[in-house]
Every structure is written in structure tokens, then in C-alpha cells.
Write an enzyme that holds these catalytic residues in place. Structure first.
Site, PDB file in Angstrom:
ATOM      1  N   ALA A 227      -9.089   6.086   4.047  1.00 58.91           N
ATOM      2  CA  ALA A 227      -8.883   7.255   4.910  1.00 58.91           C
ATOM      3  C   ALA A 227     -10.157   8.076   5.119  1.00 58.91           C
ATOM      4  O   ALA A 227     -10.970   8.251   4.216  1.00 58.91           O
ATOM      5  CB  ALA A 227      -7.784   8.170   4.372  1.00 58.91           C
ATOM      6  N   GLY A 228     -10.288   8.577   6.336  1.00 59.45           N
ATOM      7  CA  GLY A 228     -11.350   9.508   6.690  1.00 59.45           C
ATOM      8  C   GLY A 228     -12.593   8.907   7.288  1.00 59.45           C
ATOM      9  O   GLY A 228     -13.472   9.623   7.774  1.00 59.45           O
TER      10      GLY A 228
ATOM     11  N   LYS B 244       0.873  -1.172   0.000  1.00 63.02           N
ATOM     12  CA  LYS B 244       0.000   0.000   0.000  1.00 63.02           C
ATOM     13  C   LYS B 244       0.910   1.221   0.000  1.00 63.02           C
ATOM     14  O   LYS B 244       1.642   1.466   0.951  1.00 63.02           O
ATOM     15  CB  LYS B 244      -0.906   0.026   1.229  1.00 63.02           C
ATOM     16  CG  LYS B 244      -1.791   1.269   1.279  1.00 63.02           C
ATOM     17  CD  LYS B 244      -2.368   1.508   2.668  1.00 63.02           C
ATOM     18  CE  LYS B 244      -3.007   2.889   2.724  1.00 63.02           C
ATOM     19  NZ  LYS B 244      -3.381   3.263   4.102  1.00 63.02           N
TER      20      LYS B 244
END
Length: 275
Positions: free
Chosen positions: A200-201, A108
Site C-alpha cells: 500500500a501507498g 491476503k
């Protein structure tokens, strides 16, 4: 007939769960281990250059991960140049090759622009992607939700493009659903099975479900579980939300309307006397 999903493939890997979870920020390794189990994920991501590979008691994170059960997805978190990201990716490959874990052939990629926003540097990210692909890696690339950048990364040979829903660890969920939709359109054009994963988030189970309802193939998260008030319960919620969102996407939501639409028919009903 009950819905039967397609296999979730990323490069040469076939995943049983569409939820990928991280291993950072947990209060203890024991809690991390239990949350990984509750999430139902079979792929977990580990930062190769994590600051605390061994804790104060001398325990190693790998002692709490069943390498026969989980495929490790090494990540380049904390890298701010393409050169550093490539070097860390190669280090991760060496570590996992020694452990005989199937995750040795992928990575990643995170190549960040600054420490305040933790947003990716698009130029350095593209450069690192090209270099890692040449080096034989299957590269899952963390990027912004910009569709043009996403398309460039796919063209560079990325095994998966992973647009951010919002900044890392912010818990804001998906801030620009339209951009995610365009990313999906661009990346899946002529290649409907190309894996697009929101990374993400995420802050809550509804964020995971929403990402899947948009048509994303998976969700990668860490902080939303590790920093929750009850991480173990949240891990279970994320597992269910991922499944529910996927089913909802294929179920096909009804269109939004300004006014009400009666659920019951207005024909063939009992009329009042004289009506």
C-alpha cells in the site's frame, strides 16, 4: 561473480518475482491482462468481494487471467470486522479450490478500521489472523508500520507481515522508513528469511526501489499501475524498479557524508611545474 538471489518463499509458495500486483481499478480487462504480463509478476491478488466481478458486457475477470500461469492471492478487501474477513477468506478458498489454482491455501488479510483512511484495525486484524491460521490458511497480513503490531501478527502465525508504506491508494510512498527498518529488525530476528512485504501507498517506481533497498522482500501494489497515465509503461517500470532495488540492497550503498569525497586519488598524479 554475478549476484545470485535466494528464492522468494512465502509459506509453502516459491515466487519468481518479488512484485505482487492487484487487479482492481483498470479501465478494461484487456489493459489489466497486458499490465499483469508487463509487471513480470507471477502472483496477483484479487478481491473476493469485489463489486464488479462481471462487467457490463458480461465478461468475468477470471476470463482475462491465465490460471495456469498466475497464482491467485485472494484478499479480503472491504472487510471491517474479523468475522467478515474470515468468511470472505473461506469463500476465496472455495472459489480457487474449484478452479484448481494453488492460491486456494493462502489469503491476503485486510481488516479495515474505517472507510476514510482504510487503515487496518489492529485488534480485529490480529483476531482474524489467529482464526485463519487455526483454519489452515497461510495468511499474508496487511498492517500498519507499527513494529509491535507487526511482531504480534508474526507470533500469531502469519506467513508474511505486510506493513503499509502509506495509506492505500495514496501514492505517498514510504512515509516512515525508520518504522519499516524496525519492523524488519523485529520480524527477521532469528528468522532472516521471514518475508516482509510492503503493501500500500506506492506511487512510483522509486517507491518500489526504496522499499527493496530498505531490505524488504517484496512489494505489493495496484493503484500505482492501474491509475497511472500510462499503466502499461508503469507496469514495466515497477518490474525494473523491484529488481534494481533488490540489487542495490545487496550491493551496499555508500554512507552519506556532509562534505565531498574526491573520486580520484590525490597521490601519484601529474603535478604542475614547481609544484
Amino acid at each position: 561473480m554475478p549476484f545470485t538471489d535466494k528464492p522468494f518463499r512465502v509459506g509453502t509458495h516459491t515466487l519468481t518475482s518479488r512484485l505482487i500486483v492487484g487487479t482492481g481499478k483498470y479501465a478494461t480487462y484487456d489493459l489489466m491482462r497486458d499490465c499483469l504480463e508487463a509487471s513480470g509478476s507471477d502472483v496477483i491478488t484479487v478481491a473476493v468481494r469485489r463489486e464488479r466481478l462481471v462487467d457490463a458486457q458480461g465478461r468475468n475477470i477470471l476470463d482475462y487471467i491465465d490460471l495456469s500461469k498466475y497464482t491467485i492471492l485472494p484478499n479480503t478487501a472491504g472487510c471491517f470486522t474479523a468475522e467478515d474477513a474470515v468468511r470472505v477468506a473461506r469463500l476465496g478458498r472455495e472459489i480457487l479450490s474449484g478452479l484448481e489454482n494453488p492460491g486456494a491455501d493462502w489469503v491476503k488479510l485486510e481488516c479495515l478500521g474505517d472507510k476514510k483512511t482504510l487503515l487496518p484495525d489492529p485488534v480485529a486484524t490480529l483476531k482474524a489472523t489467529e482464526e485463519l491460521v487455526k483454519d489452515g490458511f497461510q495468511v499474508l497480513v496487511y498492517t500498519t508500520d507499527d513494529p509491535i503490531t507487526a511482531r504480534r501478527i508474526k507470533e500469531a502465525g502469519a506467513a508474511s507481515v505486510m506493513p503499509a508504506g502509506s495509506p492505500i491508494g495514496s501514492g505517498q510512498g514510504i512515509l516512515n522508513a525508520n518504522n519499516i527498518r524496525i519492523c524488519l529488525e523485529y520480524l527477521k530476528e532469528n528468522d532472516p528469511d521471514y518475508p516482509v512485504i510492503v503493501d500500500a501507498g506506492v506511487g512510483s517506481a522509486s517507491d518500489v526501489s526504496y522499499a527493496m533497498e530498505l531490505g524488504c522482500d517484496g512489494v505489493l501494489l495496484n493503484t500505482a499501475i492501474a491509475s497511472a497515465d500510462d499503466p502499461l509503461t508503469m507496469a514495466s517500470a515497477m518490474k525494473l524498479a523491484c529488481t534494481a532495488g533488490r540489487l542495490s540492497y545487496f550491493g551496499g550503498r555508500i554512507p552519506k557524508k556532509l562534505y565531498a569525497t574526491a573520486s580520484s586519488p590525490d597521490t601519484g598524479i601529474v603535478r604542475p611545474a614547481g609544484g
